[in-house]
Write an enzyme that holds these catalytic residues in place. Structure first.
Site, short mmCIF file in Angstrom:
data_model
loop_
_atom_site.label_atom_id
_atom_site.label_comp_id
_atom_site.label_asym_id
_atom_site.label_seq_id
_atom_site.Cartn_x
_atom_site.Cartn_y
_atom_site.Cartn_z
N TYR A 95 -14.01 7.64 2.61
CA TYR A 95 -14.87 7.42 1.45
C TYR A 95 -16.24 8.08 1.56
CZ TYR A 95 -11.55 4.41 -0.91
OH TYR A 95 -10.43 3.95 -1.57
N GLU A 137 -7.86 -2.29 -0.09
CA GLU A 137 -6.93 -1.51 0.73
C GLU A 137 -6.79 -2.07 2.13
OE1 GLU A 137 -8.59 2.40 0.28
OE2 GLU A 137 -8.19 2.38 -1.89
#
EC number: 1.14.12.17
Length: 404
Positions: A95, A137
């Site tokens: 990310y 997630e």
């Protein structure tokens, strides 16, 4: 929580994103792959070449900006994205890389319009979004890894059998190379399959629905060979699987994921509506419904013609053995050798309005999978026939349905 100033600045970019969103996301992907080429092995390069992924990301960024005051309506979409990310092995450490290139792309594409305040606002907004997805997630990774027969990342599977299902669809029966147990999964879910594509010099993942119910012996995928045509290039992975992968070869698989699946806790009828290779998740649902028993089942399928109709004989045999199953098949352009009443039941496109007595059942759940236009048409038809929206479930696969 984001400050009022941050939310105002992000909302102010909505008109720009509406006009230049695809240019921004195209720049973002070019920049990220230039600086982090290892990520080409994670992202579907077929979607990159076609522009599908750039369009999908542009729409996602726009939707986030439009809902920045209250992102909760986006939660179902974020959950679907999280399933895709876990299937592809995207982790928390990815990310910051994405964020860095996204913010740099905003500055480089918008130029003077992207002042420091705007970049800081988007940095905060992206950070909140990333934290949300990472949290979802991480929970999925834990659940998948700790399940019986589960795993994290990629696991080698041996091709135990190949079976031609039609002129363009081939089934691959996959068994764990390590001899370990298989996980259960929800009928309708998919796996990612990874294979090296020599032409690109990359490992490439593709997501394929599991086309048989959980059985503890094998996982099955049924892959349509995507040929070139109408300005669309041939599907790299589908053609590679069809032409090169043989019994005994090894493919790497991720654990099953996906938010489109059979609601097994319900007792009412299940109506499975598909077109083309969109029937693959329906095959898993059908097998599970008949194994469990107790529910009326309708299997409604559309194909171009008999040569493109996969698994037709298998479904007819199931209908003969299970009186609770009724089927209806439409061929859009039947061949001379296709026999009405045996191979198919009606010519033309599938019309639920013409088979209301078969398709509409009290308290039924309706599952749709196929090309985007097909699913929209069937969804609209069901709504027009009085079916509640929460009884209609449909697959959204890849950047759009019908990927290779």
């Amino acid at each position: 929580m984001l400050s009022e100033q941050t939310r105002s600045l992000v909302k102010a970019t909505v008109p720009v994103l509406q006009q230049h969103g695809v240019a921004l996301t195209s720049h973002f992907y070019r920049r990220m792959f230039e600086h982090n080429p290892e990520l080409k092995n994670v992202f579907n390069q077929g979607h990159q070449h076609s522009g599908q992924q750039q369009q999908a990301l542009a729409m996602a960024v726009l939707a986030y900006a439009q809902h920045i005051d209250d992102p909760s309506p986006l939660l179902p979409v974020l959950t679907r994205v999280a399933h895709k990310h876990v299937s592809l092995g995207i982790r928390a450490e990815h990310y910051p890389i994405v964020g860095k290139h996204l913010l740099a792309s905003i500055r480089e594409v918008l130029g003077e319009a992207a002042g420091d305040d705007l970049i800081q606002a988007w940095a905060e907004a992206y950070g909140l979004l990333a934290d949300t997805l990472i949290g979802i997630e991480n929970g999925m990774y834990r659940e998948t890894t700790n399940a019986d027969g589960g795993w994290s990342g990629w696991r080698p599977f041996r091709v135990a059998k190949r079976e031609a299902e039609s002129e363009e669809i081939e089934s691959f029966y996959l068994e764990p190379s390590d001899g370990g147990a298989l996980p259960s999964f929800k009928p309708g879910q998919y796996v990612s399959v990874k294979r090296f594509v020599a032409e690109w010099g990359l490992s490439q993942p593709r997501q394929y629905s599991l086309s048989d119910a959980p059985n503890g012996e094998y996982l099955r995928i049924s892959v349509k060979r995507e040929d070139a045509g109408e300005g669309k290039p041939a599907g790299r992975m589908s053609n590679l699987l069809h032409s090169e992968v043989q019994v005994g070869d090894v493919l790497e698989l991720s654990a099953p994921q996906g938010d489109f699946y059979l609601h097994e806790e319900r007792n009412g009828p299940a109506v499975l509506i598909s077109a083309g290779v969109g029937q693959t998740p329906m095959q898993a649902m059908l097998g599970q419904l008949l194994k469990r028993g107790g529910r009326e089942v309708r299997f409604l399928h559309a194909a171009r013609h008999g040569g493109a109709h996969a698994m037709g004989g298998k479904v007819r045999q199931l209908a003969e053995r299970h009186p609770q199953l009724q089927i209806h098949v439409c061929y859009e352009t039947p061949r001379a050798q296709d026999v009405i009443g045996a191979d198919y039941h009606a010519a033309g496109r599938l019309s639920l309005g013409e088979i209301k007595s078969l398709a509409l059942l009290p308290d039924a759940d309706y599952y749709l999978c196929g090309p985007l236009g097909f699913m929209r048409a069937q969804r609209d038809s069901l709504r027009g026939l009085g079916v509640a929206a929460d009884r209609i479930h449909y697959e959204v696969f890849g950047s759009h349905p019908g990927d290779d």
